[in-house]
Motif scaffolding. Structure first.
Motif, mmCIF file in Angstrom:
data_model
loop_
_atom_site.group_PDB
_atom_site.id
_atom_site.type_symbol
_atom_site.label_atom_id
_atom_site.label_comp_id
_atom_site.label_asym_id
_atom_site.label_seq_id
_atom_site.Cartn_x
_atom_site.Cartn_y
_atom_site.Cartn_z
ATOM 1 N N GLY A 1 41.052 28.347 47.119
ATOM 2 C CA GLY A 1 40.068 29.169 46.844
ATOM 3 C C GLY A 1 38.691 28.583 47.318
ATOM 4 O O GLY A 1 38.339 27.370 47.168
ATOM 5 N N TRP A 2 37.693 29.373 47.726
ATOM 6 C CA TRP A 2 36.247 29.112 47.745
ATOM 7 C C TRP A 2 35.660 30.113 46.733
ATOM 8 O O TRP A 2 35.785 31.328 46.944
ATOM 9 C CB TRP A 2 35.711 29.156 49.169
ATOM 10 N N PHE A 3 34.720 29.694 45.929
ATOM 11 C CA PHE A 3 33.792 30.225 45.110
ATOM 12 C C PHE A 3 32.469 29.781 45.403
ATOM 13 O O PHE A 3 31.996 28.891 46.059
ATOM 14 C CB PHE A 3 34.313 29.932 43.794
ATOM 15 N N ARG A 4 31.594 30.570 44.846
ATOM 16 C CA ARG A 4 30.205 30.531 44.676
ATOM 17 C C ARG A 4 29.265 30.817 43.578
ATOM 18 O O ARG A 4 29.836 31.526 42.811
ATOM 19 C CB ARG A 4 29.547 30.941 46.033
ATOM 20 N N GLN A 5 28.364 29.839 43.271
ATOM 21 C CA GLN A 5 27.549 30.177 42.081
ATOM 22 C C GLN A 5 26.138 30.063 42.303
ATOM 23 O O GLN A 5 25.632 28.855 42.783
ATOM 24 C CB GLN A 5 28.251 29.224 40.869
ATOM 25 N N ALA A 6 25.370 31.007 42.036
ATOM 26 C CA ALA A 6 23.694 30.764 42.200
ATOM 27 C C ALA A 6 23.337 30.418 40.718
ATOM 28 O O ALA A 6 24.198 30.691 39.712
ATOM 29 C CB ALA A 6 23.362 32.199 42.489
#
Length: 120
Positions: A34-39
């Protein structure tokens, strides 16, 4: 499994990037990726995932039609082709290995993150 993400960078809106995640260990093909992102100050959110054999993929609505996840089990890599990038895509992107789920807790192994910056 150890994961190393790379390929982030700075691009203008409408441009493309292709972050990649390299895995060490001979069990890579056993895992969904999976790919996730976090600001900053926000929870980590799901972006895309792919089954162990690459047959099935899933994307968060906001990136459908713009991002494509792919994997090469012979090379132990998973890529995220990001097209038509928008300033709101700016953040740190993480790759992860685990179950084919959208939830963060479905993934046992995480890379260190790669920063994607999209200028307007």
């Amino acid at each position: 499994v150890q994961l190393q993400a790379s390929g982030g960078g700075l691009v203008q809106a409408g441009g493309s990037l292709r972050p990649s995640c390299a895995a060490s260990g001979h069990t890579f093909s056993s895992y969904a990726m999976g790919w996730f992102r976090q600001a900053p100050g926000k929870e980590r959110e799901f972006v895309a995932m792919i089954t162990w054999n690459g047959v099935n993929t899933d994307y968060v609505h906001s990136v459908k039609g713009r991002f494509t996840i792919s994997r090469d089990n012979a090379k132990n890599t998973v890529d995220l082709q990001m097209n038509s990038l928008k300033p709101e895509d700016t953040t740190v992107y993480y790759c992860a290995a685990g179950a084919y789920r959208r939830e963060v807790d479905g993934y046992a192994y995480w890379g260190q993150g790669t920063l994607v910056t999209v200028s307007s």
